[in-house]
Scaffold this active site. Structure first.
Site, PDB file in Angstrom:
ATOM      1  N   VAL A 217       1.008  -1.324   0.197  1.00  0.00           N
ATOM      2  CA  VAL A 217       0.622  -0.216  -0.175  1.00  0.00           C
ATOM      3  C   VAL A 217       0.909   1.621  -0.583  1.00  0.00           C
ATOM      4  CG1 VAL A 217      -1.639   1.212   1.530  1.00  0.00           C
ATOM      5  CG2 VAL A 217      -1.490  -1.125   1.661  1.00  0.00           C
ATOM      6  N   HIS A 218       0.873   1.596  -1.062  1.00  0.00           N
ATOM      7  CA  HIS A 218       1.508   3.528  -0.971  1.00  0.00           C
ATOM      8  C   HIS A 218       0.812   4.454  -1.447  1.00  0.00           C
ATOM      9  CE1 HIS A 218       2.820   2.000  -4.783  1.00  0.00           C
ATOM     10  NE2 HIS A 218       2.971   3.589  -4.954  1.00  0.00           N
ATOM     11  N   ARG A 219      -0.235   4.617  -2.154  1.00  0.00           N
ATOM     12  CA  ARG A 219      -0.981   5.819  -3.577  1.00  0.00           C
ATOM     13  C   ARG A 219      -1.771   6.818  -2.268  1.00  0.00           C
ATOM     14  NH1 ARG A 219       0.720   5.421  -7.686  1.00  0.00           N
ATOM     15  NH2 ARG A 219       0.845   3.289  -8.400  1.00  0.00           N
ATOM     16  N   ASP A 301      -2.308  -1.622  -4.618  1.00  0.00           N
ATOM     17  CA  ASP A 301      -2.703  -0.218  -4.953  1.00  0.00           C
ATOM     18  C   ASP A 301      -1.177  -0.088  -5.873  1.00  0.00           C
ATOM     19  OD1 ASP A 301      -1.069   0.940  -2.756  1.00  0.00           O
ATOM     20  OD2 ASP A 301      -2.416   1.862  -1.610  1.00  0.00           O
TER      21      ASP A 301
END
Ligand code: UD1
Ligand code: UDP
Length: 383
Positions: A217-219, A301
């Site tokens: 997850v990093h957006r 993501d």
């Protein structure tokens, strides 16, 4: 021919390895490559590890721009890139993807008439609240050579007015567009065996003989909005608990920072204590492709991780409201679930029952996209 390659963020360093390898193996007498690193990513496990592991030369220059607001970060990069382009006078500036480093390169080069070759052109989410959508549209529209990894990407360019019948000589006003396959696929094929031989990640995590899931997850849309970040990790927690299988989560530094800030303290503490949620620092590329190739399912993501899941024939649960890689969803191998806990759990149940029934056709080229790109640049460079 001389090219300047611009890297900055983790996925760009990884993608650049494919072109550098093609140049080294096939075009070393004809192409000189100068590599500029903007310094957008700078932690050793977000940058240097890939340079060391994937055999990328250099970089020749590191602008050391680091983190900052979009404007400050991009502006710092433009100034530094312009200086180097004026000095090096390359035939092309090679840009990857859609980060702020890509945009900075596009602005710097186009204003001083250095032709741009954009690798990963044509990808669209049709969601301009994403910084990446703005970066990629702007970069495409000042490029001279546009290399799209997918048929959908090429069609998006045609829909925006790019003419597939253009013939050389190409210019920014008369650009050439190409459907060439994906340099990330080149890399996955090339490094898979090395990963099997060298990676210790499964041993270190004690997962050599156990089923597990992989999540990234990093957006900004997920990390910066507490309710979305909470929903995603609540789903992971439930999946790890109910399946009694670990979820491995290599944490992007952005996410590590914002989990502490944006999650309720008690919830955060419980996540960290959950023995089936394996939070680990960002891993090397060889470790990552081992995790992708051995896991049962991917939650992500990330653009790159979605695709690699497909390359390694794993279903992906896409934690966004849309994807640029619609082929994966059209083939039934990925589901777009947003940051919606119930949808994540439903998709998990759906793919858990599917097992080996999914088909992963070859949609991303033949593993030689980088060679094709180098060849096209060479043919079209001004002598
Ligand atoms: C950037 C790209 C995104 C890409 C991602 C790949 C933009 C707008 N976004 O997002 O498209 O998918 O890279 O990973 O260009 N940080 C560190 N150490 C580092 C790098 C970052 O601690 O080495 C932290 C900093 O707190 C920084 C934050 O991560 O503020 C975000 O970094 P940034 O490069 O601005 O964006 P990413 O979220 O990494
Ligand atoms: N990756 C990696 N280590 C990690 C997480 C990702 O090597 O801990 C690799 C992954 O295999 C893929 C690329 O980084 O090749 C994807 O980058 P990221 O998810 O940061 O960005 P995006 O593709 O979304 O732009």
């Amino acid at each position: 021919m001389k090219i300047v390659t611009l890297i900055g963020a983790r996925p760009q360093i990884i993608k650049a390895a494919a072109l550098s390898r093609a140049i080294r193996n096939r075009f070393s007498d004809e192409i000189t490559e100068v590599i500029i690193h903007t310094g957008q990513h700078y932690d050793a496990n977000m940058s240097q590890v890939f340079i060391d592991e994937l055999g990328i030369p250099g970089p020749d220059v590191n602008l050391n721009i680091g983190s900052g607001s979009h404007g400050r970060q991009t502006a710092g990069m433009i100034t530094g890139i312009e200086e180097i382009l004026l000095k090096e006078k390359p035939d092309y500036l090679v840009l990857y993807g859609d980060t702020n480093s890509t945009l900075a390169g596009a602005i710097a080069a186009s204003k001083i008439h250095v032709p741009i070759a954009h690798i990963e052109a044509g990808l669209r989410s049709f969601n301009k609240s994403m910084p990446e959508e703005i970066n990629r549209i702007m970069a495409d529209h000042v490029s001279t050579l546009l290399f799209s990894p997918t048929a959908t990407g090429l069609q998006n360019l045609v829909n925006e007015g790019f003419d597939p019948d253009n013939r050389p000589p190409y210019t920014a006003d008369h650009p050439g567009i190409f459907h060439c396959g994906d340099v990330m696929y080149d890399n996955s094929l090339f490094f898979r065996k090395t990963a099997e031989e060298k990676s210790r990640v499964l041993k270190d995590l004690n997962l050599e003989n156990f089923p597990f899931f992989l999540a990234t997850v990093h957006r900004d849309n997920n990390t910066d909005r507490p309710e979305r970040l909470h929903a995603v990790f609540a789903a992971f927690s439930e999946i790890a608990g109910e399946s009694n299988k670990p979820v491995v989560v290599p944490l992007h530094p952005r996410t590590a920072k914002l989990m502490k800030k944006n999650l309720d303290m008690e919830f955060y503490r419980k996540l960290r204590q959950n023995k089936n949620l394996l939070f680990i620092p960002p891993v090397s590329f060889l470790d990552m492709i081992m995790l992708e190739s051995r896991c049962e399912m991917v939650f992500t993501d990330s653009g790159g991780v979605q695709k690699e899941a497909f390359f390694f024939k794993k279903p992906s649960i896409i934690l966004r409201s849309e994807t640029e890689w619609k082929e994966i969803v059209d083939e039934g191998c990925g589901r777009v679930v947003n940051a919606d806990k119930e949808k994540i759990l439903q998709a998990f149940d759906y793919f858990s029952g599917k097992g080996k029934a999914l088909q992963f056709p070859s949609l991303f080229g033949d593993g030689k996209a980088a060679e094709f790109i180098a060849g096209v640049m060479l043919e079209n460079a001004k002598r």
